[in-house]
Design an enzyme around this catalytic site. Structure first.
Site, PDB file in Angstrom:
ATOM      1  N   LYS A 157      29.450  64.894  68.794  1.00 31.73           N
ATOM      2  CA  LYS A 157      30.893  64.817  68.207  1.00 31.73           C
ATOM      3  C   LYS A 157      30.555  64.443  66.537  1.00 31.73           C
ATOM      4  O   LYS A 157      31.119  65.456  65.767  1.00 31.73           O
ATOM      5  CB  LYS A 157      31.614  63.858  68.764  1.00 31.73           C
ATOM      6  N   CYS A 165      38.605  62.769  59.844  1.00 30.92           N
ATOM      7  CA  CYS A 165      37.581  63.039  60.907  1.00 30.92           C
ATOM      8  C   CYS A 165      36.266  63.410  59.968  1.00 30.92           C
ATOM      9  O   CYS A 165      35.008  62.471  60.082  1.00 30.92           O
ATOM     10  CB  CYS A 165      37.805  64.264  61.791  1.00 30.92           C
TER      11      CYS A 165
HETATM   12  N1  SAJ Z   1      37.298  71.360  53.210  1.00 33.93           N
HETATM   13  C1  SAJ Z   1      36.685  71.995  51.853  1.00 33.93           C
HETATM   14  N2  SAJ Z   1      36.110  72.907  51.768  1.00 33.93           N
HETATM   15  C2  SAJ Z   1      35.741  73.764  53.215  1.00 33.93           C
HETATM   16  C3  SAJ Z   1      36.585  73.308  54.296  1.00 33.93           C
HETATM   17  C4  SAJ Z   1      37.278  72.078  54.118  1.00 33.93           C
HETATM   18  O1  SAJ Z   1      36.755  71.165  50.714  1.00 33.93           O
HETATM   19  O2  SAJ Z   1      35.193  74.791  53.186  1.00 33.93           O
HETATM   20  C5  SAJ Z   1      38.293  70.195  52.831  1.00 33.93           C
HETATM   21  C6  SAJ Z   1      39.696  70.229  53.351  1.00 33.93           C
HETATM   22  O3  SAJ Z   1      40.594  70.556  52.263  1.00 33.93           O
HETATM   23  C7  SAJ Z   1      39.828  68.942  53.983  1.00 33.93           C
HETATM   24  C8  SAJ Z   1      38.677  68.436  54.626  1.00 33.93           C
HETATM   25  O4  SAJ Z   1      37.798  69.440  54.330  1.00 33.93           O
HETATM   26  O5  SAJ Z   1      40.182  68.093  52.891  1.00 33.93           O
HETATM   27  C9  SAJ Z   1      38.569  68.809  56.156  1.00 33.93           C
HETATM   28  O6  SAJ Z   1      39.444  69.880  56.764  1.00 33.93           O
HETATM   29  P1  SAJ Z   1      39.159  70.627  57.938  1.00 33.93           P
HETATM   30  O7  SAJ Z   1      40.278  71.602  58.344  1.00 33.93           O
HETATM   31  O8  SAJ Z   1      37.731  71.466  57.910  1.00 33.93           O
HETATM   32  O9  SAJ Z   1      38.883  69.710  59.207  1.00 33.93           O
HETATM   33  P2  SAJ Z   1      39.700  68.553  59.990  1.00 33.93           P
HETATM   34  O10 SAJ Z   1      39.492  67.371  59.483  1.00 33.93           O
HETATM   35  O11 SAJ Z   1      41.335  68.864  59.749  1.00 33.93           O
HETATM   36  O12 SAJ Z   1      39.508  68.563  61.558  1.00 33.93           O
HETATM   37  C10 SAJ Z   1      38.019  68.500  61.880  1.00 33.93           C
HETATM   38  C11 SAJ Z   1      37.755  69.844  62.826  1.00 33.93           C
HETATM   39  N3  SAJ Z   1      36.307  69.746  62.994  1.00 33.93           N
HETATM   40  C12 SAJ Z   1      35.536  70.656  62.600  1.00 33.93           C
HETATM   41  O13 SAJ Z   1      35.889  71.905  62.212  1.00 33.93           O
HETATM   42  C13 SAJ Z   1      33.945  70.857  62.968  1.00 33.93           C
HETATM   43  C14 SAJ Z   1      38.431  69.584  64.242  1.00 33.93           C
HETATM   44  O14 SAJ Z   1      37.731  70.711  64.997  1.00 33.93           O
HETATM   45  C15 SAJ Z   1      38.024  68.424  64.814  1.00 33.93           C
HETATM   46  O15 SAJ Z   1      38.816  68.141  66.111  1.00 33.93           O
HETATM   47  C16 SAJ Z   1      38.623  67.072  63.872  1.00 33.93           C
HETATM   48  O16 SAJ Z   1      37.880  67.334  62.652  1.00 33.93           O
HETATM   49  C17 SAJ Z   1      38.276  65.966  64.344  1.00 33.93           C
HETATM   50  O17 SAJ Z   1      39.095  65.261  65.113  1.00 33.93           O
HETATM   51  O18 SAJ Z   1      37.046  65.524  64.409  1.00 33.93           O
END
Ligand code: SAJ
Length: 422
Positions: free
Chosen positions: A202, A256
């Protein structure tokens, strides 16, 4: 089966609703009386598509109710928050309180499941020792397993059902019993593993993204000094069949990805070097963007007004947890002495804000796109040019086209594009 779920938040409540609509009797426990009262009326206090209808159906047919105190049950599922402490270690207080709360109702043959994201060893060592102290041998007297969720807010009910998941038992029997229980509503594959492996799995899912985002952020900073557009590098590199560079930005937010990697670092700080560095790189991005903003406005005399579009941690959500934009605004106001005005109609927040982009941008010296919400895609650029004091925009998400601004006489800057620097 009679199931008792401790913690009725973003994960516990939908999980309770799923079990309750798939043949089980569920009692939800929470410390918040408002959550309990709402649930018992078939209502919810968070926003999530279709969740209220599902809760309502279960409450009406008598398979779901909520209370402060647990009852004797066949299975107990812990879905409480595991926040991060200022020293970047996990706060397991709620997990401990949850376990201690169920001890008086625990009987031999019961199932205990942890769903909360936790440092490796929490299920086997931390929960295991509390159970042993109370006279239960985990794996013999009671089944014990870790079973993390993998859902995205906004799609929780769909993803709870369809995504695959990993069950880590403290022994094989525990894993099998828990797999069988989740099979009542999960349609995705359920993989059987060991407890600490599942905890690490996880954490690594989110760490993988964090490290890759840090790499993209480093690339952006490198490119700015080289006169290269990092977004083009990413676009073309990703044409390679085995490359998936992530996107740079003003930082990483959410509860997360910005948090979970620390749970690995806390266990072995001297070894988790890449993870630690990636976390610090991403945490340093608001400061980097702050420095860029200072640079872009260095010729302005007197008070500098910056208009910021977006404050949530990612686009089109109503969630500000750990948003890097909050830190950016703090730096601009406190360290930089800037006047900031924020536009974000997805959330309610303290501070200087406007509902309308053009009211906010009036007399501004810089317009910063911090979050690429859909409503910021199409702007009336000639109107912006007329109302701003300096017609300059800074796009931190590669959301706009340089041309669109430049043909209207505005200056366009993009995070990770060094053309104006070299
Ligand atoms: N971000 C970037 N660059 C990227 C992708 C994201 O700067 O290329 C930033 C976003 O702007 C944001 C952050 O990262 O601030 C996180 O966004 P996200 O959409 O990647 O993730 P979360 O935190 O909304 O959700 C994640 C997901 N995990 C993965 O994709 C591995 C989700 O599937 C999980 O269930 C969740 O964390 C969790 O609960 O762990």
């Amino acid at each position: 089966m009679n199931i008792c779920i401790i913690g009725l938040g973003y994960i516990g409540l939908p999980t309770a609703a799923m079990f309750a609509t798939h043949g089980h009797n569920v009692l939800g426990i929470d410390v918040n009386q408002k959550v309990i009262d709402a649930l018992n009326k078939g209502k919810i206090i968070i926003e999530e598509p279709n969740l209220e209808e599902t809760v309502n159906t279960a409450v009406k047919n008598g398979s779901l109710r909520a209370a402060m105190e647990p009852e004797e049950s066949d299975a107990f599922i812990i879905c409480v928050p595991t926040p991060i402490k200022p020293d970047k270690t996990a706060d397991l207080t709620y997990v401990e309180e949850g376990i201690r709360k169920i001890l008086p109702y625990l009987k031999k043959g019961n199932i205990i499941i942890l769903e909360s994201t936790s440092p490796p060893g929490t299920t086997r060592d931390f929960i295991g020792s509390i159970l042993k102290e109370a006279g239960f041998v985990p794996g013999e007297d009671v089944y014990l397993a870790y079973c993390p969720e993998r859902v995205l807010p906004g799609r929780i009910l769909i993803e709870l059902k369809e995504n695959s998941r990993v069950v880590g038992g403290i022994n094989e029997e525990s894993a099998h019993v828990v797999k069988k229980l989740y099979e009542s509503f999960v349609r995705g594959e359920i993989y059987i593993s060991e407890a600490t492996t599942a905890e690490m799995c996880k954490l690594m899912e989110n760490t993988y993204r964090d490290v890759n985002i840090a790499l993209a952020n480093e690339l952006a900073m490198l490119c700015e000094k080289m006169g290269v557009n990092a977004w083009d590098v990413i676009k073309y590199a990703n044409k390679h069949p085995r490359v998936n560079l992530h996107m740079p930005g003003p930082g990483v937010g959410g509860h997360c990805i910005a948090v979970d990697p620390w749970f690995i670092v806390e266990k072995q700080p001297e070894r988790a070097k890449i993870i630690n560095l990636a976390r610090n790189t991403n945490d340093g991005m608001p400061h980097y963007v702050f420095e860029k903003i200072k640079d872009l406005t260095k010729n302005v005399e007197g008070k500098i007004k910056v208009c910021i579009l977006g404050i949530t941690y990612k686009p089109n959500v109503d969630d500000m947890r750990e948003s890097p934009v909050i830190e950016l605004i703090h730096l601009l106001n406190e360290q930089g002495g800037f006047e900031t005005v924020v536009v974000d109609n997805h959330v309610n927040f303290e501070g200087s804000k406007e509902r309308d982009v053009y009211t906010a941008a009036k007399d501004a010296h810089l317009l910063v796109l911090a979050v690429n919400h859909n409503e910021f895609k199409e702007l009336d650029i000639p109107r912006l040019k007329n109302i701003m004091k300096c017609p300059v925009v800074f796009d931190t998400r590669n959301y706009w086209a340089a041309d669109a601004f430049e043909k209207n006489g505005m200056e366009y800057h993009l995070l990770g594009w060094g053309r104006n620097k070299s």
